[in-house]
Design an enzyme around this catalytic site. Structure first.
Site, mmCIF file in Angstrom:
data_model
loop_
_atom_site.group_PDB
_atom_site.id
_atom_site.type_symbol
_atom_site.label_atom_id
_atom_site.label_comp_id
_atom_site.label_asym_id
_atom_site.label_seq_id
_atom_site.Cartn_x
_atom_site.Cartn_y
_atom_site.Cartn_z
ATOM 1 N N GLY A 33 47.115 41.479 40.485
ATOM 2 C CA GLY A 33 47.181 40.018 40.515
ATOM 3 C C GLY A 33 47.756 39.438 39.241
ATOM 4 O O GLY A 33 48.507 38.459 39.264
ATOM 5 N N CYS A 34 47.402 40.055 38.125
ATOM 6 C CA CYS A 34 47.875 39.580 36.829
ATOM 7 C C CYS A 34 49.375 39.815 36.681
ATOM 8 O O CYS A 34 50.103 38.974 36.151
ATOM 9 C CB CYS A 34 47.109 40.279 35.710
ATOM 10 S SG CYS A 34 45.320 40.138 35.857
ATOM 11 N N SER A 35 49.839 40.957 37.146
ATOM 12 C CA SER A 35 51.251 41.332 36.991
ATOM 13 C C SER A 35 52.159 40.703 38.040
ATOM 14 O O SER A 35 53.338 40.467 37.778
ATOM 15 C CB SER A 35 51.393 42.854 37.064
ATOM 16 O OG SER A 35 50.746 43.453 35.969
ATOM 17 N N THR A 38 47.285 44.917 35.867
ATOM 18 C CA THR A 38 46.575 44.859 37.142
ATOM 19 C C THR A 38 47.409 44.066 38.142
ATOM 20 O O THR A 38 48.232 43.239 37.756
ATOM 21 C CB THR A 38 45.177 44.249 36.968
ATOM 22 O OG1 THR A 38 45.314 42.955 36.395
ATOM 23 C CG2 THR A 38 44.304 45.121 36.079
#
Length: 164
Positions: free
Chosen positions: A55-57, A53
């Site tokens: 924000g996570c990546s 995703t």
């Protein structure tokens, strides 16, 4: 979905004795008992709502890749990334992001057993996701906890480092 509300994890809590799954190359996987894995170690654990995703990546994971040496210098023996995605997705994300090469272990909480036990589940009709968080545990006991309730960046590695 259960109607029971579990209190959110806090400093001083012992992590639950749960089994997670680690994806391996060539579409293999292995079960990992969390407390056995971290026994006698100081670990940084961060969880994300979903592998791959934005924000996570783009932010959360890269902050830990960049900070791995600084975390080690502060006594952190191991960094774990947790999500409710399956083990194959977690393995692919670790491999393609550079996280695995950086020494981060990517563990699947596919049944959300850990996520629910920590009081950090975001339930839906299709999938349980984890709230974004980070924590430091020493021999299975939470010594620092970072919630994303105020800002996602509160869970990123620079904030974790500043408290160690």
């Amino acid at each position: 979905m259960s109607s029971t509300t579990i209190a959110e994890v806090k400093v001083g809590d012992t992590l639950p004795d749960v089994t997670l799954t680690e994806g391996l190359p060539d579409f293999d996987k292995q079960s990992v008992t969390l407390l056995e894995l971290i026994k006698g170690k100081k670990v940084a654990i961060f969880a994300v709502p979903g592998a791959f995703t934005p924000g996570c990546s783009k932010s959360h994971l890269p902050s830990f890749i960049t900070a791995k040496d600084d975390l080690k210098a502060k006594g952190v023996d191991m960094i774990l990334c947790i999500a409710t995605n399956d083990a194959y997705v977690m393995e692919a994300w670790g491999r393609t992001s550079g996280g695995t090469e950086a020494g981060i272990r990517f563990l699947s909480d596919g049944s959300a057993e850990l996520t629910r036990a920590l009081g950090l589940a975001m339930e839906s009709d299709t999938m349980v996701r984890s709230k974004r968080y980070s924590l430091i545990a020493q021999d299975g006991v939470v010594t620092h906890y970072f919630s994303s309730a105020e800002q996602s960046s509160d869970t990123w590695a620079p904030n974790v480092l500043s408290s160690l």
